[in-house]
Design a protein around this motif. Structure first.
Motif, PDB file in Angstrom:
ATOM      1  N   UNK A 205       0.901  -1.077   0.327  1.00 24.28           N
ATOM      2  CA  UNK A 205       0.158   0.178   0.134  1.00 24.28           C
ATOM      3  C   UNK A 205       0.843   1.309  -0.157  1.00 24.28           C
ATOM      4  N   UNK A 206       1.561   1.083   1.012  1.00 20.98           N
ATOM      5  CA  UNK A 206       2.670   2.691   1.020  1.00 20.98           C
ATOM      6  C   UNK A 206       3.440   2.682  -0.319  1.00 20.98           C
ATOM      7  N   UNK A 210       3.725   5.893  -3.433  1.00 20.93           N
ATOM      8  CA  UNK A 210       4.637   6.627  -3.544  1.00 20.93           C
ATOM      9  C   UNK A 210       4.915   6.006  -4.705  1.00 20.93           C
ATOM     10  N   UNK A 211       4.589   5.554  -5.806  1.00 18.65           N
ATOM     11  CA  UNK A 211       4.162   5.390  -6.987  1.00 18.65           C
ATOM     12  C   UNK A 211       2.681   6.569  -7.424  1.00 18.65           C
ATOM     13  N   UNK A 212       2.247   6.964  -7.250  1.00 17.30           N
ATOM     14  CA  UNK A 212       0.880   7.704  -7.517  1.00 17.30           C
ATOM     15  C   UNK A 212       1.637   9.059  -7.443  1.00 17.30           C
ATOM     16  N   UNK A 213       2.705   9.312  -6.307  1.00 16.88           N
ATOM     17  CA  UNK A 213       3.309  10.278  -5.768  1.00 16.88           C
ATOM     18  C   UNK A 213       3.878  10.507  -6.701  1.00 16.88           C
ATOM     19  N   UNK A 214       5.192  10.181  -7.349  1.00 16.62           N
ATOM     20  CA  UNK A 214       5.721   9.585  -7.757  1.00 16.62           C
ATOM     21  C   UNK A 214       5.382  10.459  -9.565  1.00 16.62           C
ATOM     22  N   UNK A 215       4.701  10.084 -10.407  1.00 18.56           N
ATOM     23  CA  UNK A 215       2.878   9.782 -10.827  1.00 18.56           C
ATOM     24  C   UNK A 215       2.995  10.994 -11.298  1.00 18.56           C
ATOM     25  N   UNK A 216       2.182  11.587 -10.099  1.00 17.24           N
ATOM     26  CA  UNK A 216       1.742  13.104 -10.303  1.00 17.24           C
ATOM     27  C   UNK A 216       2.642  14.613  -9.524  1.00 17.24           C
ATOM     28  N   UNK A 217       4.214  14.063  -9.648  1.00 15.40           N
ATOM     29  CA  UNK A 217       4.519  14.942  -9.569  1.00 15.40           C
ATOM     30  C   UNK A 217       5.864  14.892 -11.006  1.00 15.40           C
ATOM     31  N   UNK A 218       5.664  13.904 -11.676  1.00 11.88           N
ATOM     32  CA  UNK A 218       6.044  13.720 -13.439  1.00 11.88           C
ATOM     33  C   UNK A 218       5.139  14.576 -14.208  1.00 11.88           C
ATOM     34  N   UNK A 219       4.022  14.245 -14.037  1.00 12.64           N
ATOM     35  CA  UNK A 219       2.946  15.232 -14.593  1.00 12.64           C
ATOM     36  C   UNK A 219       2.907  16.302 -14.214  1.00 12.64           C
ATOM     37  N   UNK A 220       3.312  17.093 -13.519  1.00  6.36           N
ATOM     38  CA  UNK A 220       3.673  18.772 -12.861  1.00  6.36           C
ATOM     39  C   UNK A 220       4.597  18.948 -14.308  1.00  6.36           C
ATOM     40  N   UNK A 221       5.586  18.099 -13.438  1.00  7.47           N
ATOM     41  CA  UNK A 221       6.956  18.835 -13.922  1.00  7.47           C
ATOM     42  C   UNK A 221       6.975  18.586 -15.605  1.00  7.47           C
ATOM     43  N   UNK A 222       5.650  17.389 -16.225  1.00  4.05           N
ATOM     44  CA  UNK A 222       6.278  17.254 -17.829  1.00  4.05           C
ATOM     45  C   UNK A 222       5.386  18.755 -17.882  1.00  4.05           C
ATOM     46  N   UNK A 223       4.638  18.974 -17.159  1.00  2.00           N
ATOM     47  CA  UNK A 223       3.279  20.289 -18.154  1.00  2.00           C
ATOM     48  C   UNK A 223       3.825  21.793 -17.147  1.00  2.00           C
ATOM     49  N   UNK A 224       5.376  21.755 -16.612  1.00  5.93           N
ATOM     50  CA  UNK A 224       5.951  22.796 -16.278  1.00  5.93           C
ATOM     51  C   UNK A 224       6.875  23.307 -17.373  1.00  5.93           C
TER      52      UNK A 224
END
Length: 259
Positions: A205-206, A210-224
């Motif tokens: 679960x943890x 962490x994978x979902x958080x990493x995905x969200x951070x990656x998507x933010x970086x892509x958008x930026x």
């Protein structure tokens, strides 16, 4: 039967009852061991019971186990009574017997002195050995009688407890038969056993979070990065367009001057 024969009988009976006492303890311990074994079997079957199996088989299994458990508790009550009833009577110790004999000898010596001083009031002096024999005769008689009653009571409780144990084994055998024949054991090799480890599940679960958080951070970086790239591309285009506009507006002025 004379007194000496009775004395021998009471003495043998006393030691016989003391031997019966030890045998009753052993019998009661064996019965307790059977009860513990039965509860171990019941606890194993309940712990490994597969509640997803046949409903009717589980129902009859629980009924027979409940009946067996109640009967076993009843047997425990009788066994506790048989095991805890230990009030026995014993003959005096050798030291007490010797002290009593010493008191008799001293008392006879005092009577001898009294008879010599008072010949007109002569007191009868008993033989020490006869008195000691009567003393031990009474002790063996009392103790053997009391211990016989105690052993009879304990034997009755031990016998009733063992009867209840035998009665409990019948429904327990039915429950065991149902448990085996209907395959209610979750550890059976004929079943797919799903093993769930709580620690592994928690770590998964943890890790998922962490994978979902990493995905969200990656998507933010892509958008930026896309936005930055768009800004870099847009600024030169705007600058070139402004230069073209300035050049187009300057041509008519030159033509006016030439005219």
């Amino acid at each position: 039967m004379d007194k000496k024969a009775l004395f021998t009988l009471y003495r043998e009976l006393y030691f016989h009852e003391m031997d019966v006492k030890e045998k009753l303890v052993a019998r009661t311990q064996i019965s307790f061991a059977i009860v513990v074994t039965a509860f171990s079997v019941i606890s194993y079957m309940l712990r490994m019971l597969d509640f997803s199996s046949n409903f009717y088989a589980i129902t009859f299994f629980i009924i027979f186990v409940s009946i067996s458990t109640l009967i076993l508790f009843a047997s425990i009550w009788f066994l506790v009574q048989a095991f805890s009833w230990r009030h026995y009577r014993g003959i005096p110790s050798p030291e007490e017997v010797d002290q009593y004999r010493t008191k008799l000898i001293k008392y006879n010596d005092e009577l001898h002195a009294y008879n010599e001083e008072n010949p007109n009031n002569h007191q009868e002096i008993d033989d020490v050995d006869d008195v000691m024999e009567s003393y031990l005769y009474d002790k063996f008689k009392f103790c053997s009688t009391y211990n016989t009653k105690v052993n009879d009571g304990r034997s009755g409780f031990a016998r009733d407890g063992f009867k209840w144990i035998l009665s409990a084994l019948l429904p327990l055998s039915f429950a065991s038969g149902i448990f085996i024949t209907t395959d209610l054991d979750t550890s059976s090799p004929r079943k797919e056993l799903l093993i769930k480890d709580a620690n592994v599940a928690t770590q998964l679960v943890q890790l998922t979070k962490q994978v979902e958080l990493l995905k969200s951070e990656t998507s933010k970086l892509k958008k930026e990065s896309i936005m930055v790239y768009a800004q870099k591309v847009t600024l030169p285009l705007i600058a070139s367009e402004s230069c073209n506009i300035k050049s187009e507006t300057a041509l008519p002025a030159g033509e006016i001057k030439n005219e």
